[in-house]
Design an enzyme around this catalytic site. Structure first.
Site, mmCIF file in Angstrom:
data_model
loop_
_atom_site.group_PDB
_atom_site.id
_atom_site.type_symbol
_atom_site.label_atom_id
_atom_site.label_comp_id
_atom_site.label_asym_id
_atom_site.label_seq_id
_atom_site.Cartn_x
_atom_site.Cartn_y
_atom_site.Cartn_z
ATOM 1 N N ALA A 222 -1.559 2.546 -9.149
ATOM 2 C CA ALA A 222 -0.788 1.574 -9.838
ATOM 3 C C ALA A 222 -0.293 0.483 -9.347
ATOM 4 O O ALA A 222 0.164 0.617 -8.246
ATOM 5 C CB ALA A 222 0.143 2.252 -10.745
ATOM 6 N N CYS A 223 -0.241 -0.862 -9.863
ATOM 7 C CA CYS A 223 0.232 -1.948 -9.123
ATOM 8 C C CYS A 223 0.902 -2.856 -10.405
ATOM 9 O O CYS A 223 0.097 -3.559 -10.789
ATOM 10 C CB CYS A 223 -0.727 -2.618 -8.503
ATOM 11 S SG CYS A 223 0.019 -4.130 -7.688
ATOM 12 N N CYS A 236 -5.074 -6.089 -6.501
ATOM 13 C CA CYS A 236 -5.358 -5.125 -7.285
ATOM 14 C C CYS A 236 -6.034 -5.442 -8.770
ATOM 15 O O CYS A 236 -6.486 -4.741 -9.194
ATOM 16 C CB CYS A 236 -3.828 -4.355 -7.316
ATOM 17 S SG CYS A 236 -3.192 -3.929 -5.880
ATOM 18 N N GLU A 261 2.159 3.689 -7.611
ATOM 19 C CA GLU A 261 2.997 2.464 -7.342
ATOM 20 C C GLU A 261 3.363 2.106 -5.824
ATOM 21 O O GLU A 261 3.961 3.118 -5.348
ATOM 22 C CB GLU A 261 3.739 1.998 -8.055
ATOM 23 C CG GLU A 261 4.653 0.721 -8.175
ATOM 24 C CD GLU A 261 3.804 -0.570 -8.555
ATOM 25 O OE1 GLU A 261 3.568 -1.085 -7.552
ATOM 26 O OE2 GLU A 261 3.427 -0.699 -9.773
ATOM 27 N N GLY A 262 2.784 0.792 -5.232
ATOM 28 C CA GLY A 262 3.255 0.670 -3.946
ATOM 29 C C GLY A 262 2.838 1.705 -2.869
ATOM 30 O O GLY A 262 3.455 1.870 -2.082
ATOM 31 N N ASP A 295 1.104 4.742 4.638
ATOM 32 C CA ASP A 295 0.359 5.061 3.265
ATOM 33 C C ASP A 295 1.021 6.420 2.740
ATOM 34 O O ASP A 295 0.450 7.420 3.306
ATOM 35 C CB ASP A 295 -0.992 4.850 3.316
ATOM 36 C CG ASP A 295 -1.706 4.802 1.925
ATOM 37 O OD1 ASP A 295 -1.401 5.337 1.097
ATOM 38 O OD2 ASP A 295 -2.629 4.506 1.879
ATOM 39 N N ARG A 297 0.454 7.881 -0.010
ATOM 40 C CA ARG A 297 -0.356 8.417 -1.096
ATOM 41 C C ARG A 297 -1.151 9.682 -0.792
ATOM 42 O O ARG A 297 -1.621 10.139 0.302
ATOM 43 C CB ARG A 297 -1.315 7.507 -1.556
ATOM 44 C CG ARG A 297 -0.909 6.284 -2.281
ATOM 45 C CD ARG A 297 -1.934 5.333 -2.803
ATOM 46 N NE ARG A 297 -2.396 4.719 -1.531
ATOM 47 C CZ ARG A 297 -3.403 3.624 -1.425
ATOM 48 N NH1 ARG A 297 -3.797 3.286 -2.782
ATOM 49 N NH2 ARG A 297 -3.773 3.201 -0.462
ATOM 50 N N THR A 318 -14.536 1.706 -3.345
ATOM 51 C CA THR A 318 -13.157 1.565 -2.765
ATOM 52 C C THR A 318 -13.880 0.740 -1.075
ATOM 53 O O THR A 318 -15.011 0.877 -0.945
ATOM 54 C CB THR A 318 -12.710 2.769 -2.283
ATOM 55 O OG1 THR A 318 -11.560 2.505 -1.723
ATOM 56 C CG2 THR A 318 -13.479 3.742 -1.283
HETATM 57 N N1 LIG Z 1 3.824 -0.615 -0.106
HETATM 58 C C1 LIG Z 1 3.111 -1.742 -0.539
HETATM 59 N N2 LIG Z 1 2.231 -1.425 -1.468
HETATM 60 C C2 LIG Z 1 1.505 -2.484 -2.059
HETATM 61 C C3 LIG Z 1 1.517 -3.714 -1.242
HETATM 62 N N3 LIG Z 1 0.758 -4.610 -2.038
HETATM 63 C C4 LIG Z 1 -0.058 -3.832 -2.878
HETATM 64 N N4 LIG Z 1 0.712 -2.355 -2.778
HETATM 65 C C5 LIG Z 1 0.120 -1.353 -3.377
HETATM 66 O O1 LIG Z 1 -1.046 -0.965 -2.931
HETATM 67 C C6 LIG Z 1 -1.661 -0.056 -3.559
HETATM 68 C C7 LIG Z 1 -3.232 -0.672 -3.823
HETATM 69 O O2 LIG Z 1 -3.998 0.337 -4.322
HETATM 70 P P1 LIG Z 1 -5.765 0.431 -4.545
HETATM 71 O O3 LIG Z 1 -6.080 -0.987 -4.729
HETATM 72 O O4 LIG Z 1 -5.666 1.606 -5.184
HETATM 73 O O5 LIG Z 1 -6.075 0.882 -2.986
HETATM 74 P P2 LIG Z 1 -6.398 0.217 -1.552
HETATM 75 O O6 LIG Z 1 -5.750 1.614 -0.787
HETATM 76 O O7 LIG Z 1 -6.108 -1.012 -1.247
HETATM 77 O O8 LIG Z 1 -7.844 0.486 -1.511
HETATM 78 P P3 LIG Z 1 -9.276 0.059 -2.474
HETATM 79 O O9 LIG Z 1 -8.633 -0.914 -3.254
HETATM 80 O O10 LIG Z 1 -9.597 1.299 -3.036
HETATM 81 O O11 LIG Z 1 -10.074 -0.516 -1.203
HETATM 82 C C8 LIG Z 1 -1.091 -0.256 -5.088
HETATM 83 O O12 LIG Z 1 -0.372 0.977 -5.318
HETATM 84 C C9 LIG Z 1 -0.193 -1.348 -4.922
HETATM 85 O O13 LIG Z 1 0.976 -1.442 -5.663
HETATM 86 C C10 LIG Z 1 2.714 -3.979 -0.275
HETATM 87 O O14 LIG Z 1 2.849 -5.043 0.256
HETATM 88 N N5 LIG Z 1 3.261 -2.713 0.072
HETATM 89 ZN ZN LIG Z 2 -1.318 -4.921 -6.151
#
Ligand SMILES: Nc1nc2c(ncn2[C@@H]2O[C@H](COP(=O)(O)OP(=O)(O)OP(=O)(O)O)[C@@H](O)[C@H]2O)c(=O)[nH]1
Ligand SMILES: [Zn+2]
Length: 371
Positions: A222-223, A236, A261-262, A295, A297, A318
């Site tokens: 979630a974002c 996202c 989230e995050g 990370d 998660r 992904t």
């Molecule tokens: N802590 C943090 N979280 C972030 C930031 N920017 C985006 N996010 C979070 O990063 C996550 C991105 O998730 P995903 O799109 O599932 O995943 P990913 O790990 O980038 O991997 P793929 O998209 O599958 O390649 C979301 O939960 C966002 O809320 C940031 O600057 N800091």
């Molecule tokens: Zn995002």
């Protein structure tokens, strides 16, 4: 587990809880919102001087050298709320003499301290806690607070385990047909974690074949800012919509919309991390500054949801190798990985570059081609 959930509610409201580790009884309070009076009140209640539990990431940052475990920092009396916050999640590192002074005050974290940190993470608060051992002299008063229900006691081991996957105990709660602009035949199935704290949604597009062929799958964390509002700081929102369209084009599959989230630190902390990034840190260092790992998660719930849906073999959309490994570790066969991009812009370039350069995300194509 029941007490842990209740403790999380108390902690989020700024109340202390009691962690019980064998003979030791420790009062624990969140640091967030702890005003100037809180350490003094906690000291009075416990009959001992409070300490600050800091995560290994925070300690590494403060001390300038790698630490492999969390630790407890005993606090001098009269420390202001501002100083406490600066120690636990402030952007500035400490000057050398101060660093030496607090290093002498560090002790390895014990069970109750580790339990306190786990509770803070589960509660999506800053991963740091005020702790105070209850003295024999104060035990009767603390016991009276327990008896009146004013204070909650929690087993420290149960608290420490509160981040562990509950393994197959996820509840399938409800579902409905929700036609989407890019995928008409779609069902949303809601799953709830056994402690009731988090809910995750399986978005089932079409009628995915759960037999021999791998099921197209997206794990989406979630974002709120990106998914709902189209924030330009990340990719996202576009990835979410592209994933739905791609799964539809592949003949159906599943998108798991995970309450992470995050990267698992929660929205409040993500907003703090964004402000730190505006001050010059990249996405990973900002999270470390707050005390988090790069990370936070865990994908156990995703594995459980897939098993509940009868899915064992997937084609994963992904760019994040960790997701591939996490599914494989959970017994899901990842037959193929397929890239999934959003677009690059001036606001997310630094974020995507840091993910690629420091966290191993496979984003070469998007960074090179669209630079
Ligand atoms: N802590 C943090 N979280 C972030 C930031 N920017 C985006 N996010 C979070 O990063 C996550 C991105 O998730 P995903 O799109 O599932 O995943 P990913 O790990 O980038 O991997 P793929 O998209 O599958 O390649 C979301 O939960 C966002 O809320 C940031 O600057 N800091
Ligand atoms: Zn995002």
């Amino acid at each position: 587990m029941h007490q842990v959930e209740r403790a999380i509610f108390d902690i989020r409201r700024g109340l202390p809880v009691l962690l019980v580790a064998g003979e030791e009884r420790v009062l624990v309070q969140a640091l967030e919102g702890a005003g100037d009076g809180v350490p003094t009140r906690l000291a009075e209640q416990a009959g001992t001087a409070p300490a600050l539990v800091l995560s290994q990431h925070r300690l590494t940052l403060l001390g300038g050298q790698a630490r492999s475990a969390p630790a407890r920092l005993s606090l001098p009396p009269g420390l202001s709320g501002r100083r406490l916050a600066a120690l636990a999640f402030g952007a500035e590192t400490l000057p050398a003499p101060e660093r030496r002074a607090w290093r002498a005050r560090l002790r390895p974290a014990e069970l109750a301290d580790r339990g306190a940190l786990a509770l803070m993470r589960r509660a999506l608060l800053i991963p740091s806690a005020l702790v105070a051992r209850v003295s024999a002299a104060r035990w009767a008063a603390v016991e009276a607070s327990l008896a009146s229900g004013e204070l909650l006691a929690v087993d420290a081991e149960a608290a420490e385990r509160c981040l562990d996957n509950t393994g197959g105990m996820l509840k399938r709660v409800s579902e409905a047909h929700i036609p989407l602009a890019d995928a008409f035949d779609t069902r949303f199935i809601l799953f709830r974690e056994p402690d009731g704290l988090r809910e995750h949604v399986a978005v089932v597009i079409g009628e995915p074949e759960t037999g021999a062929a791998p099921v197209p799958l997206r794990l989406h964390s979630a974002c709120l800012t990106g998914d709902l509002f189209g924030s330009l700081r990340c990719d996202c929102g576009e990835q979410l919509r592209n994933a739905v369209a791609e799964i539809e084009a592949l003949g159906g599959g599943v998108l798991l919309y995970l309450a992470q989230e995050g990267r698992g630190i929660g929205l409040a902390n993500k907003l703090r991390a964004y402000t730190l990034q505006d001050g010059g840190l990249d996405t990973l260092d900002a999270d470390h500054t707050l005390g988090f790992g790069e990370d936070e998660r865990h994908y156990g719930v995703a594995v459980d949801m897939l098993k509940a849906l009868g899915i064992r073999r997937v084609q994963l959309l992904t760019n994040n190798p960790r997701k591939v490994t996490a599914l494989a570790d959970g017994g899901i066969e990842v037959v193929a990985r397929q890239a999934l991009y959003g677009s690059l812009n001036d606001h997310n370039r630094r974020y995507l570059s840091a993910k690629a350069e420091r966290a191993g995300h496979l984003l070469d194509e998007v960074l090179r081609v669209r630079r």
